[in-house]
Scaffold this motif. Structure first.
Motif, PDB file in Angstrom:
ATOM      1  N   TYR A 170      -4.341  -4.446  -5.922  1.00 48.49           N
ATOM      2  CA  TYR A 170      -2.946  -4.246  -6.333  1.00 48.49           C
ATOM      3  C   TYR A 170      -2.694  -4.684  -7.763  1.00 48.49           C
ATOM      4  O   TYR A 170      -2.066  -5.692  -8.007  1.00 48.49           O
ATOM      5  CB  TYR A 170      -2.006  -4.989  -5.391  1.00 48.49           C
ATOM      6  CG  TYR A 170      -2.011  -4.404  -4.020  1.00 48.49           C
ATOM      7  CD1 TYR A 170      -1.638  -3.078  -3.841  1.00 48.49           C
ATOM      8  CD2 TYR A 170      -2.385  -5.155  -2.929  1.00 48.49           C
ATOM      9  CE1 TYR A 170      -1.652  -2.525  -2.574  1.00 48.49           C
ATOM     10  CE2 TYR A 170      -2.394  -4.609  -1.678  1.00 48.49           C
ATOM     11  CZ  TYR A 170      -2.034  -3.291  -1.493  1.00 48.49           C
ATOM     12  OH  TYR A 170      -2.045  -2.751  -0.259  1.00 48.49           O
TER      13      TYR A 170
ATOM     14  N   ARG B 122       3.864   1.327  -1.088  1.00 49.42           N
ATOM     15  CA  ARG B 122       4.543   1.307  -2.369  1.00 49.42           C
ATOM     16  C   ARG B 122       3.707   2.008  -3.439  1.00 49.42           C
ATOM     17  O   ARG B 122       4.203   2.813  -4.214  1.00 49.42           O
ATOM     18  CB  ARG B 122       4.776  -0.160  -2.763  1.00 49.42           C
ATOM     19  CG  ARG B 122       5.489  -0.365  -4.062  1.00 49.42           C
ATOM     20  CD  ARG B 122       5.235  -1.751  -4.588  1.00 49.42           C
ATOM     21  NE  ARG B 122       3.857  -1.885  -5.032  1.00 49.42           N
ATOM     22  CZ  ARG B 122       3.309  -3.037  -5.427  1.00 49.42           C
ATOM     23  NH1 ARG B 122       4.009  -4.153  -5.393  1.00 49.42           N
ATOM     24  NH2 ARG B 122       2.055  -3.082  -5.829  1.00 49.42           N
ATOM     25  N   ASP B 123       2.412   1.708  -3.443  1.00 49.56           N
ATOM     26  CA  ASP B 123       1.571   2.296  -4.490  1.00 49.56           C
ATOM     27  C   ASP B 123       1.238   3.752  -4.213  1.00 49.56           C
ATOM     28  O   ASP B 123       1.032   4.529  -5.143  1.00 49.56           O
ATOM     29  CB  ASP B 123       0.331   1.441  -4.710  1.00 49.56           C
ATOM     30  CG  ASP B 123       0.715   0.125  -5.387  1.00 49.56           C
ATOM     31  OD1 ASP B 123       1.868   0.031  -5.852  1.00 49.56           O
ATOM     32  OD2 ASP B 123      -0.117  -0.799  -5.454  1.00 49.56           O
ATOM     33  N   ASP B 124       1.220   4.132  -2.923  1.00 49.99           N
ATOM     34  CA  ASP B 124       1.095   5.560  -2.611  1.00 49.99           C
ATOM     35  C   ASP B 124       2.291   6.307  -3.186  1.00 49.99           C
ATOM     36  O   ASP B 124       2.145   7.383  -3.766  1.00 49.99           O
ATOM     37  CB  ASP B 124       1.062   5.783  -1.091  1.00 49.99           C
ATOM     38  CG  ASP B 124      -0.329   5.507  -0.520  1.00 49.99           C
ATOM     39  OD1 ASP B 124      -1.282   5.394  -1.318  1.00 49.99           O
ATOM     40  OD2 ASP B 124      -0.447   5.402   0.713  1.00 49.99           O
ATOM     41  N   VAL B 125       3.463   5.711  -3.006  1.00 49.40           N
ATOM     42  CA  VAL B 125       4.675   6.358  -3.514  1.00 49.40           C
ATOM     43  C   VAL B 125       4.606   6.467  -5.038  1.00 49.40           C
ATOM     44  O   VAL B 125       4.991   7.477  -5.623  1.00 49.40           O
ATOM     45  CB  VAL B 125       5.945   5.603  -3.059  1.00 49.40           C
ATOM     46  CG1 VAL B 125       7.173   6.088  -3.819  1.00 49.40           C
ATOM     47  CG2 VAL B 125       6.153   5.778  -1.564  1.00 49.40           C
ATOM     48  N   TYR B 126       4.053   5.430  -5.671  1.00 47.87           N
ATOM     49  CA  TYR B 126       3.911   5.486  -7.132  1.00 47.87           C
ATOM     50  C   TYR B 126       3.027   6.667  -7.531  1.00 47.87           C
ATOM     51  O   TYR B 126       3.382   7.466  -8.406  1.00 47.87           O
ATOM     52  CB  TYR B 126       3.312   4.178  -7.656  1.00 47.87           C
ATOM     53  CG  TYR B 126       3.179   4.145  -9.164  1.00 47.87           C
ATOM     54  CD1 TYR B 126       4.242   3.727  -9.952  1.00 47.87           C
ATOM     55  CD2 TYR B 126       2.004   4.563  -9.793  1.00 47.87           C
ATOM     56  CE1 TYR B 126       4.151   3.710 -11.338  1.00 47.87           C
ATOM     57  CE2 TYR B 126       1.896   4.554 -11.171  1.00 47.87           C
ATOM     58  CZ  TYR B 126       2.964   4.122 -11.942  1.00 47.87           C
ATOM     59  OH  TYR B 126       2.869   4.113 -13.307  1.00 47.87           O
TER      60      TYR B 126
ATOM     61  N   SER C 230       0.831  -1.187   0.000  1.00 50.72           N
ATOM     62  CA  SER C 230       0.000   0.000   0.000  1.00 50.72           C
ATOM     63  C   SER C 230       0.877   1.253   0.000  1.00 50.72           C
ATOM     64  O   SER C 230       0.659   2.194  -0.768  1.00 50.72           O
ATOM     65  CB  SER C 230      -0.918  -0.069   1.221  1.00 50.72           C
ATOM     66  OG  SER C 230      -1.266   1.208   1.632  1.00 50.72           O
TER      67      SER C 230
ATOM     68  N   LYS D 240      -6.675  -1.241  -1.576  1.00 47.45           N
ATOM     69  CA  LYS D 240      -6.678  -1.096  -3.033  1.00 47.45           C
ATOM     70  C   LYS D 240      -6.479  -2.451  -3.689  1.00 47.45           C
ATOM     71  O   LYS D 240      -5.972  -3.386  -3.097  1.00 47.45           O
ATOM     72  CB  LYS D 240      -5.556  -0.159  -3.477  1.00 47.45           C
ATOM     73  CG  LYS D 240      -5.859   1.273  -3.174  1.00 47.45           C
ATOM     74  CD  LYS D 240      -5.264   2.242  -4.168  1.00 47.45           C
ATOM     75  CE  LYS D 240      -3.814   2.067  -4.447  1.00 47.45           C
ATOM     76  NZ  LYS D 240      -3.244   3.173  -5.215  1.00 47.45           N
TER      77      LYS D 240
ATOM     78  N   LYS E  79      -5.100   5.693   4.154  1.00 46.75           N
ATOM     79  CA  LYS E  79      -4.910   4.592   3.222  1.00 46.75           C
ATOM     80  C   LYS E  79      -6.200   3.809   3.059  1.00 46.75           C
ATOM     81  O   LYS E  79      -6.920   3.584   4.010  1.00 46.75           O
ATOM     82  CB  LYS E  79      -3.831   3.652   3.757  1.00 46.75           C
ATOM     83  CG  LYS E  79      -2.477   4.176   3.434  1.00 46.75           C
ATOM     84  CD  LYS E  79      -1.438   3.275   3.988  1.00 46.75           C
ATOM     85  CE  LYS E  79      -0.106   3.957   3.838  1.00 46.75           C
ATOM     86  NZ  LYS E  79       0.877   3.382   4.720  1.00 46.75           N
TER      87      LYS E  79
ATOM     88  N   TRP F 163       3.768  -0.480 -11.841  1.00 49.18           N
ATOM     89  CA  TRP F 163       5.186  -0.148 -11.743  1.00 49.18           C
ATOM     90  C   TRP F 163       5.959  -0.475 -13.022  1.00 49.18           C
ATOM     91  O   TRP F 163       6.976   0.147 -13.285  1.00 49.18           O
ATOM     92  CB  TRP F 163       5.821  -0.847 -10.542  1.00 49.18           C
ATOM     93  CG  TRP F 163       5.504  -0.149  -9.269  1.00 49.18           C
ATOM     94  CD1 TRP F 163       4.461  -0.406  -8.428  1.00 49.18           C
ATOM     95  CD2 TRP F 163       6.218   0.957  -8.682  1.00 49.18           C
ATOM     96  NE1 TRP F 163       4.482   0.462  -7.361  1.00 49.18           N
ATOM     97  CE2 TRP F 163       5.554   1.304  -7.493  1.00 49.18           C
ATOM     98  CE3 TRP F 163       7.349   1.677  -9.059  1.00 49.18           C
ATOM     99  CZ2 TRP F 163       5.997   2.340  -6.678  1.00 49.18           C
ATOM    100  CZ3 TRP F 163       7.782   2.706  -8.240  1.00 49.18           C
ATOM    101  CH2 TRP F 163       7.112   3.034  -7.059  1.00 49.18           C
TER     102      TRP F 163
END
Lengths: 172, 461
Positions: B18, A106-110, A104, B16, B13, B22
């Protein structure tokens, strides 16, 4: 849908709060935020629009969701001159971005990376690229794939050839 | 504050799905991330997926991140039981890399005795046998060089130093390749052997070395370098009457010369230019007793008077041939290193480095030189076994921790232990003010099997 803690979005265009001009930003998914111009111009993109007098009506922030935009605004607020009493406190606050603990995060950072890139916010971009780099350091290719949920699209032969070319990176 | 987001970071948060995006990360952002990674991480990253690979290639072509312009330093390794070669990469925040050593023959020791264009020159030595080969530690490829028995001075070397079979590093003075593509049939390997009295050439895979006859005991060769496709050799030259000649050009056929081979064209013809050392040497400049410019190290406390000596190198910088003179102060210490009898040992300390630009005059087929006070925006790396030049711009990485260490107009130098001198020295000489900064403390040691080397890896992405 949450409207975050934004301002009353009743009026569009530039409004003022005291002597400070407010800009209206609209996220991709329609959320509207009012932000002080002095803060929003931490974005080089927005600063350009203000300088060119193009920021008089609602500014659409494409590709950035309301949720991400709210985080960006929080970043701006912390980085406004005088918002935090000293550099150490700011660094401490920034340190929450330093490590990526889970997917989670990680995807916020994205999302933040994309927003920082689109809006051109150097401080945020630096912080997020650093966090990703820290997560990558020392990982094998397979560990990187797992971490980022990326499936290899090389066929086996291709991948073998690539690994062979740089044997040193895959042997130890 | 109307627009302040009051919620804390973590509370907002939400769960989500996933589906990772990326692999679609824009090249520009991946490039910024790579700026913070060392080369090893970048290479591993380039194999994650096709889209990352093409981004890495793009970044590579834009700023040469991957093919590191900054050479690595091969650290001395222990011959017994070592499985890896250890390199230090100065770029970024600095990284150590362990690269696997090739497998030697049973009971042998592996010695590194040089490097050229991404290849290490290695000796596989047993008590009775010695083979020389090229090794690319990045790809693991090994290319055999012709047996040293085909070099006449090798037999003499063994006769004079029968116990020295293992000291291959002292027989092989320098190896220089014409191209990084060493497996190509046109790649030429040039070697200066033993006491600089032999210049030999071959192609990897040849059965024998071809000796260049103009270099001999009386006319030794100080350094060789391929520059613009021509092999340049730094020598002492004079004609029959003892008059000095600045420049002589030769051609030489390199290959196995199989007479009954109808396809003699397989041999390669090499153009060799002999450059007289004296075109740049000014005896008056050589002697510099003491050196007050050494920043971080006490002066040598010697029991004898300090003298000066020089060693000269050829370096190519942007197609321009340079001659460098490294001037050392030396003296003798009365020392007992290994608990036997104390005796006099030679020790040295860098005094200064002089740089000359070689000007070739095509019309008159001669050459002269001009002393340079500045290298411009270049950084040079010199050592007996390999020397090179890089532009300073690429090395001033944003996250460099080296501060004023890595700046233009300076020369990184290495001095290894040899049979007469037990000093191992490594530092940076500033051409601007003559200051010398040591990268690590100078050491005095008998161990001369294992050398420090500059190494520029060939990394393809």
């Amino acid at each position: 849908m949450s409207t975050a803690a934004t301002a009353d979005a009743s009026s569009s265009g530039d409004t003022t709060e005291g002597s400070v001009r407010l800009l209206t930003l609209q996220s991709e998914d329609g959320e509207v935020f009012e932000v002080k111009e002095t803060i929003a111009t931490q974005s080089v993109t927005i600063k350009g629009m203000v300088d060119d007098d193009c920021a008089t009506s609602t500014i659409p922030v494409c590709n950035v969701t309301g949720r991400t935009l709210a985080m960006v605004i929080e970043w701006w607020n912390k980085h406004e001159i005088g918002a935090v009493s000293n550099e150490k406190e700011l660094k401490e606050w920034e340190s929450q971005f330093d490590t990526i603990d889970d997917k989670s995060d990680r995807d916020d950072v994205y999302d933040l990376l994309m927003a920082a890139n689109y809006l051109n916010i150097p401080t945020l971009l630096d912080c997020c690229t650093s966090a990703v780099a820290e997560a990558i350091k020392g990982k094998s290719t397979d560990e990187m794939r797992e971490f980022f949920d990326i499936k290899s699209d090389f066929d086996e032969k291709e991948e073998d050839a690539l690994r062979k070319e740089n044997q040193w990176a895959f042997e130890n | 504050m109307q627009n302040l987001i009051l919620r804390s970071w973590n509370k907002q948060k939400k769960i989500k799905d996933y589906t990772s995006l990326w692999d679609q990360i824009p090249t520009e952002i991946l490039g910024r991330i790579m700026d913070r990674l060392n080369l090893l991480d970048c290479v591993r990253l380039s194999v994650v997926c096709k889209s990352w690979r093409s981004s890495v290639s793009l970044v590579h072509n834009q700023n040469k991140k991957i093919s590191p312009p900054w050479p690595w330093l091969l650290l001395p390794h222990d011959q017994t039981g070592a499985k890896y070669l250890k390199f230090f990469d100065f770029s970024g925040a600095g990284s150590f890399y362990n690269l696997p050593l090739p497998k030697g023959s049973s009971g042998s020791s592996l010695y590194c005795s040089g490097s050229s264009k991404g290849w290490l020159v290695m000796g596989d030595c047993t008590d009775v046998n010695l083979t020389l080969f090229l090794f690319n530690p990045i790809s693991g490829i090994r290319l055999e060089l012709p047996p040293l028995e085909t070099v006449p001075t090798f037999r003499r070397y063994l006769k004079e130093y029968p116990e020295c079979l293992r000291h291959i590093t002292e027989f092989v003075w320098k190896i220089e390749l014409s191209s990084s593509d060493a497996s190509s049939p046109t790649c030429i390997v040039t070697a200066i052997f033993y006491d600089r009295a032999t210049l030999a050439l071959c192609r990897p895979g040849d059965k024998s070395w071809t000796i260049f006859p103009q270099v001999c005991e009386n006319h030794g060769c100080m350094d060789v370098l391929f520059c613009n496709g021509v092999l340049h050799a730094l020598v002492f030259l004079d004609d029959d009457e003892g008059l000095e000649i600045p420049l002589v050009t030769h051609t030489m056929r390199v290959g196995d010369h199989i007479d009954d081979d109808p396809d003699q064209d397989q041999d390669v013809v090499v153009l060799i230019k002999l450059i007289n050392h004296h075109i740049s040497f000014n005896a008056g400049s050589c002697f510099v007793p003491g050196n007050e410019n050494v920043v971080d190290e006490p002066q040598l406390s010697l029991v004898t008077e300090i003298n000066s000596a020089f060693t000269s190198y050829l370096v190519e910088s942007d197609g321009q041939l340079l001659i460098l003179h490294r001037i050392l102060n030396y003296g003798f210490l009365f020392m007992d290193i290994n608990g036997e009898n104390p005796h006099y040992m030679k020790t040295t300390q860098l005094s200064k480095i002089e740089v000359y630009k070689v000007d070739e005059h095509m019309s008159s087929a001669t050459a002269s030189s001009t002393k340079l006070d500045s290298l411009g925006d270049k950084i040079l790396f010199i050592s007996q076994r390999v020397s090179l030049s890089i532009p300073a711009a690429v090395s001033t990485s944003t996250d460099s921790n080296h501060g004023d260490l890595i700046k233009k107009n300076c020369i990184f130098y290495l001095k290894n232990v040899d049979i007469t001198d037990m000093t191992r020295e490594c530092g940076v000489f500033s051409c601007e003010d003559g200051r010398i900064i040591r990268l690590f403390p100078t050491s005095l040691t008998y161990t001369r099997d294992s050398h420090m080397l500059w190494f520029s890896p060939n990394i393809y992405i």
